[in-house]
Each structure stands twice: as structure tokens, then as C-alpha cells.
Design a protein around this motif. Structure first.
Motif, PDB file in Angstrom:
ATOM      1  N   SER A 150      -1.420 -17.135 -10.425  1.00  0.00           N
ATOM      2  CA  SER A 150      -0.421 -17.086  -9.354  1.00  0.00           C
ATOM      3  C   SER A 150       0.566 -15.942  -9.541  1.00  0.00           C
ATOM      4  O   SER A 150       1.006 -15.353  -8.547  1.00  0.00           O
ATOM      5  N   ILE A 151       0.895 -15.609 -10.787  1.00  0.00           N
ATOM      6  CA  ILE A 151       1.873 -14.539 -10.993  1.00  0.00           C
ATOM      7  C   ILE A 151       1.299 -13.192 -10.563  1.00  0.00           C
ATOM      8  O   ILE A 151       2.018 -12.348 -10.026  1.00  0.00           O
ATOM      9  N   GLN A 152      -0.004 -12.991 -10.760  1.00  0.00           N
ATOM     10  CA  GLN A 152      -0.618 -11.737 -10.309  1.00  0.00           C
ATOM     11  C   GLN A 152      -0.518 -11.608  -8.790  1.00  0.00           C
ATOM     12  O   GLN A 152      -0.182 -10.534  -8.273  1.00  0.00           O
ATOM     13  N   THR A 153      -0.775 -12.684  -8.094  1.00  0.00           N
ATOM     14  CA  THR A 153      -0.678 -12.689  -6.632  1.00  0.00           C
ATOM     15  C   THR A 153       0.760 -12.440  -6.193  1.00  0.00           C
ATOM     16  O   THR A 153       1.020 -11.651  -5.274  1.00  0.00           O
ATOM     17  N   GLU A 154       1.699 -13.098  -6.854  1.00  0.00           N
ATOM     18  CA  GLU A 154       3.110 -12.930  -6.495  1.00  0.00           C
ATOM     19  C   GLU A 154       3.601 -11.514  -6.770  1.00  0.00           C
ATOM     20  O   GLU A 154       4.347 -10.945  -5.967  1.00  0.00           O
ATOM     21  N   LEU A 155       3.200 -10.954  -7.904  1.00  0.00           N
ATOM     22  CA  LEU A 155       3.625  -9.586  -8.227  1.00  0.00           C
ATOM     23  C   LEU A 155       3.044  -8.587  -7.230  1.00  0.00           C
ATOM     24  O   LEU A 155       3.727  -7.642  -6.826  1.00  0.00           O
ATOM     25  N   GLN A 156       1.806  -8.782  -6.820  1.00  0.00           N
ATOM     26  CA  GLN A 156       1.194  -7.900  -5.822  1.00  0.00           C
ATOM     27  C   GLN A 156       1.924  -8.025  -4.484  1.00  0.00           C
ATOM     28  O   GLN A 156       2.202  -7.018  -3.826  1.00  0.00           O
ATOM     29  N   ALA A 157       2.249  -9.245  -4.089  1.00  0.00           N
ATOM     30  CA  ALA A 157       2.984  -9.453  -2.834  1.00  0.00           C
ATOM     31  C   ALA A 157       4.368  -8.817  -2.905  1.00  0.00           C
ATOM     32  O   ALA A 157       4.831  -8.206  -1.934  1.00  0.00           O
ATOM     33  N   GLN A 158       5.015  -8.939  -4.048  1.00  0.00           N
ATOM     34  CA  GLN A 158       6.333  -8.331  -4.216  1.00  0.00           C
ATOM     35  C   GLN A 158       6.236  -6.812  -4.120  1.00  0.00           C
ATOM     36  O   GLN A 158       7.066  -6.170  -3.470  1.00  0.00           O
ATOM     37  N   GLN A 159       5.225  -6.239  -4.747  1.00  0.00           N
ATOM     38  CA  GLN A 159       5.051  -4.793  -4.681  1.00  0.00           C
ATOM     39  C   GLN A 159       4.815  -4.346  -3.236  1.00  0.00           C
ATOM     40  O   GLN A 159       5.403  -3.359  -2.792  1.00  0.00           O
ATOM     41  N   ASN A 160       3.970  -5.070  -2.521  1.00  0.00           N
ATOM     42  CA  ASN A 160       3.723  -4.735  -1.113  1.00  0.00           C
ATOM     43  C   ASN A 160       5.003  -4.815  -0.295  1.00  0.00           C
ATOM     44  O   ASN A 160       5.274  -3.955   0.548  1.00  0.00           O
ATOM     45  N   GLN A 161       5.800  -5.837  -0.549  1.00  0.00           N
ATOM     46  CA  GLN A 161       7.058  -6.022   0.183  1.00  0.00           C
ATOM     47  C   GLN A 161       8.041  -4.898  -0.130  1.00  0.00           C
ATOM     48  O   GLN A 161       8.723  -4.396   0.762  1.00  0.00           O
ATOM     49  N   LEU A 162       8.115  -4.502  -1.387  1.00  0.00           N
ATOM     50  CA  LEU A 162       9.039  -3.436  -1.777  1.00  0.00           C
ATOM     51  C   LEU A 162       8.588  -2.063  -1.270  1.00  0.00           C
ATOM     52  O   LEU A 162       9.419  -1.225  -0.922  1.00  0.00           O
ATOM     53  N   MET A 163       7.274  -1.844  -1.230  1.00  0.00           N
ATOM     54  CA  MET A 163       6.767  -0.527  -0.854  1.00  0.00           C
ATOM     55  C   MET A 163       6.661  -0.326   0.665  1.00  0.00           C
ATOM     56  O   MET A 163       6.686   0.813   1.133  1.00  0.00           O
ATOM     57  N   ALA A 164       6.569  -1.402   1.420  1.00  0.00           N
ATOM     58  CA  ALA A 164       6.406  -1.277   2.876  1.00  0.00           C
ATOM     59  C   ALA A 164       7.499  -0.427   3.523  1.00  0.00           C
ATOM     60  O   ALA A 164       7.188   0.501   4.282  1.00  0.00           O
ATOM     61  N   PRO A 165       8.789  -0.674   3.241  1.00  0.00           N
ATOM     62  CA  PRO A 165       9.803   0.179   3.880  1.00  0.00           C
ATOM     63  C   PRO A 165       9.770   1.622   3.383  1.00  0.00           C
ATOM     64  O   PRO A 165      10.145   2.541   4.109  1.00  0.00           O
ATOM     65  N   ILE A 166       9.294   1.835   2.177  1.00  0.00           N
ATOM     66  CA  ILE A 166       9.189   3.194   1.632  1.00  0.00           C
ATOM     67  C   ILE A 166       8.109   3.961   2.392  1.00  0.00           C
ATOM     68  O   ILE A 166       8.325   5.102   2.817  1.00  0.00           O
ATOM     69  N   TYR A 167       6.951   3.321   2.566  1.00  0.00           N
ATOM     70  CA  TYR A 167       5.881   3.952   3.345  1.00  0.00           C
ATOM     71  C   TYR A 167       6.337   4.207   4.780  1.00  0.00           C
ATOM     72  O   TYR A 167       6.059   5.258   5.359  1.00  0.00           O
ATOM     73  N   GLU A 168       7.039   3.246   5.346  1.00  0.00           N
ATOM     74  CA  GLU A 168       7.508   3.380   6.720  1.00  0.00           C
ATOM     75  C   GLU A 168       8.481   4.552   6.855  1.00  0.00           C
ATOM     76  O   GLU A 168       8.383   5.353   7.791  1.00  0.00           O
ATOM     77  N   LYS A 169       9.406   4.668   5.920  1.00  0.00           N
ATOM     78  CA  LYS A 169      10.385   5.763   5.968  1.00  0.00           C
ATOM     79  C   LYS A 169       9.690   7.113   5.839  1.00  0.00           C
ATOM     80  O   LYS A 169       9.980   8.045   6.598  1.00  0.00           O
ATOM     81  N   ALA A 170       8.758   7.226   4.895  1.00  0.00           N
ATOM     82  CA  ALA A 170       8.033   8.486   4.710  1.00  0.00           C
ATOM     83  C   ALA A 170       7.209   8.816   5.951  1.00  0.00           C
ATOM     84  O   ALA A 170       7.159   9.979   6.378  1.00  0.00           O
TER      85      ALA A 170
END
Length: 184
Positions: A102-122
Motif C-alpha cells: 500500500s505504501i508504494q501505491t500511496e507514494l506513487q499517487a502522492q508523486q503524481n499529485q505533486l507533479m501534476a501542477p508542475i507539468y501543467e505550469k510548464a
């Protein structure tokens, strides 16, 4: 005959229009990795990963301690105590496995959540530069097999400036920073 001339004229017009089209390219992955927001996301991810690793290690240590106790004392325990300790070890092992998954899934989801606005801004910055420059296509530099720099404009420097990435910051310097952090 008129149809042939009309078709030829249309083909010539489309070729001429295509030849006058403006193309650009950008190293999008470089932009995303070097953005200051990406540093913040990496820091959050590192903290989360470290916390998960500490929790996992605590669980493994607890299991190992209980297993060692079981091995040392099992021969002196009654059947009921031994079965109770075996169930406790089995439950703990199952919790460790569930946590790990479960922690692997949660860490991946957290990374996606954190990176989404970065990709959007770029993406928005590249789109703005493309529209302002009148480019009809902007290619991701790392995904193009061939690129003629004389016929395609590199938007990476302008995008770096818009995104607040210092000129002296490179992927190599980022790699050195990350390695230095890991050694600490």
C-alpha cells in the motif's frame, strides 16, 4: 485540364504554406526536472519515503525481535502459547506485506499529485511561447529522431527563463545536488 491545374495549384499552395510554417522544439523533461517547484516536490517525496522506510524498518525489527524470542523459547512454551505466538508472527508478517504494497501505491499517487501542477505550469509556458512566436508545432526534443536546428527554434531557454530556472542550473548540477543529499 482545368481540374489538373486546379489540383496542382492547391498542392503547390499547401506545400508553400507548409514550408513557411514555423516549428519549435523544447526539452520538456529538462524544464520539469529543473523547476523550483520540482525541488519542493522532491523534498516532500523524500520526506514521505524516509518516513515510510522508518515505519517499515520498525515493523521488520519488531517481527525479527518476536521471531528471535519465539525461536529461543518455543521449546519451553505450552502448545497454546506457541500457537498464539505463531499467529502473532503470521499477523505481523501479513501487516508488513500489506504495508509494503500500500505504501508504494500511496507514494506513487502522492508523486503524481505533486507533479501534476508542475507539468501543467510548464505546459502553459510552452503553449504561451508557441502562440506568441506563431509556431504551429512544438516538438519534445527527446522524442524526435532528427531535428534541424536551422529550421526549428529551441524554446527551452525562453521557457527556462519564464519558469524561473537559473541559467547555471543543469541536469548535471541537479544530479550532483541529489547525490550530495543522498550522502547526508
Amino acid at each position: 485540364m482545368k481540374k489538373v491545374l486546379l489540383i496542382a495549384a492547391m498542392a503547390f499552395a499547401s506545400i508553400t504554406g507548409f514550408a513557411q510554417s514555423k516549428f519549435a522544439h523544447v526539452n520538456f523533461s529538462e524544464l520539469v526536472q529543473l523547476m523550483p517547484e520540482a525541488d519542493e516536490a522532491r523534498a516532500v517525496m523524500t520526506a514521505s519515503s524516509n518516513e515510510a522506510q522508518e515505519t517499515f524498518q520498525t515493523m521488520v525489527d519488531e517481527f525479527q525481535s518476536k521471531y528471535n524470542t519465539y525461536q529461543q523459547k518455543a521449546s519451553t512454551w505450552t502448545q497454546t502459547i506457541r500457537e498464539s505466538k505463531e499467529k502473532e508472527l503470521s499477523d505481523l508478517d501479513q501487516r508488513i506485506n500489506e504495508f509494503q504494497q500500500s505504501i508504494q501505491t500511496e507514494l506513487q499517487a502522492q508523486q503524481n499529485q505533486l507533479m501534476a501542477p508542475i507539468y501543467e505550469k510548464a505546459t502553459k509556458v510552452v503553449e504561451k511561447l508557441a502562440k506568441d512566436g506563431g509556431y504551429i508545432y512544438v516538438f519534445e526534443q527527446s522524442q524526435v529522431l532528427y531535428l534541424d536546428p536551422a529550421q526549428s527554434v529551441d524554446l527551452t531557454p525562453a521557457a527556462r527563463k519564464e519558469l524561473g530556472i537559473p541559467e547555471d542550473r543543469t541536469l548535471e548540477s541537479l544530479q550532483a545536488e541529489l547525490q550530495a543529499q543522498q550522502q547526508q
